[in-house]
Design an enzyme around this catalytic site. Sequence first.
Site, PDB file in Angstrom:
ATOM      1  N   SER A  38       0.691  -1.200  -0.016  1.00 57.00           N
ATOM      2  CA  SER A  38       0.117  -0.069   0.023  1.00 57.00           C
ATOM      3  C   SER A  38       0.715   1.374   0.107  1.00 57.00           C
ATOM      4  CB  SER A  38      -0.846   0.068   1.213  1.00 57.00           C
ATOM      5  OG  SER A  38      -0.013  -0.152   2.405  1.00 57.00           O
ATOM      6  N   ASP A 327      -2.774   8.196   7.991  1.00 54.60           N
ATOM      7  CA  ASP A 327      -3.555   7.249   8.606  1.00 54.60           C
ATOM      8  C   ASP A 327      -2.640   6.485   9.805  1.00 54.60           C
ATOM      9  OD1 ASP A 327      -2.588   4.858   7.210  1.00 54.60           O
ATOM     10  OD2 ASP A 327      -4.099   5.100   5.838  1.00 54.60           O
ATOM     11  N   HIS A 330       0.182   4.480   7.166  1.00 46.70           N
ATOM     12  CA  HIS A 330       0.624   5.015   5.936  1.00 46.70           C
ATOM     13  C   HIS A 330       1.200   6.673   5.995  1.00 46.70           C
ATOM     14  CE1 HIS A 330      -2.260   2.006   4.812  1.00 46.70           C
ATOM     15  NE2 HIS A 330      -1.042   1.797   4.044  1.00 46.70           N
TER      16      HIS A 330
END
Length: 362
Positions: A38, A327, A330
């Site tokens: 991600s 978040d 990340h």
Amino acid sequence: MADYLNVFSAAVLGFFFFIVVTFSEGHKVPGIYVFGDSLVDVGNNNYFPTLARIDYPHNGIDFPTKIPTGRFSNGKNAADFLAEKVGLPTSPPYLSTLRPMLNKNNPSFLAGISFASGAAGILDITNLGLTISMNKQVEYYRTVYGEVVQQLGAIEAQKHLSESLFYIVIGSNDIIKYFNQFNIKLRPEEEFVDSLILTLKQQLKQLHNYGGRKFVVVGTGPIGCIPFERHKNKALECRQEVNSMSLKFNEGLKSMLQELKSELKEINYSYFDSYNFFLNFMQKPASYGFAEVKVACCGVVLDLDPKNLCRLTSSYCSNRSDHLFWDPYHPSEAASSIIVDHMFGGPLQYSFPFNVEQLIAL
């Protein structure tokens, strides 16, 4: 993930090579092929049913279009910034190319493609839910390789790929899952890390077998210091046992890359020390423009669950640029931009044996 995605590939992939991308002077490399999780996913997870997707507000709030794109960020991520550095458009999600309605003259495969998928791990057992594992990403790349050879011919294809960058960002989910899933933690730490390194080595060898020559490999950061891990104690301190595994993985990764260079003389690589660079952020935040390095701008932290990512119902900070984390897992767009600046042209304090700019010049 079900192999139904492959059904479209034979009929559709050839269309995307109709126009050959010219390696112009404005491009420092002809293409960037992105693999990982991600941290560099630019939307692959939008194309199949998975909980590990982020195509909803407030994600993308600072992206140029102001809409969610599937990036786990308030704006751009590291893959975007690396593409900007070399004068290329961001490598698009591989799964988007399997959509027949896209322009058949799209030249994006030659300029690069992204196989990265949120929640992906090096090992199949450490993927966090339904995702495109690293093994599957390599398999998809082999399909792309065949199309490049068909389009350019074997000799020109090898030249094209040997000058391109192979950008690898993987390993964080394996470590996170080790400490958060009982059946995996039953394995001794050293044995687990060794299995990660050995598996990744085989994956990189496969990419080499299919044309990869210049690898940009990013080590894992101090994962014990991400908000998700910090919130496991009231003082918001880093979890040192998690950081210890990150360090072990990174040491093994550096040794493995040196072995690959010895075994496969024609490859070159740039390893970026994300761990120590992130520690700099945390120890000297004001030097980088950050005011908050422990708490995420958006999202809550309860357990290892995608619902803890930034969602429409979440509150978010007004000044995203002063937060290290967007978040609980990340980095913010601001952090990703600084990281790529140093990874690309920064001092060799954090890059070994070359930074990316020097790697390109070889």
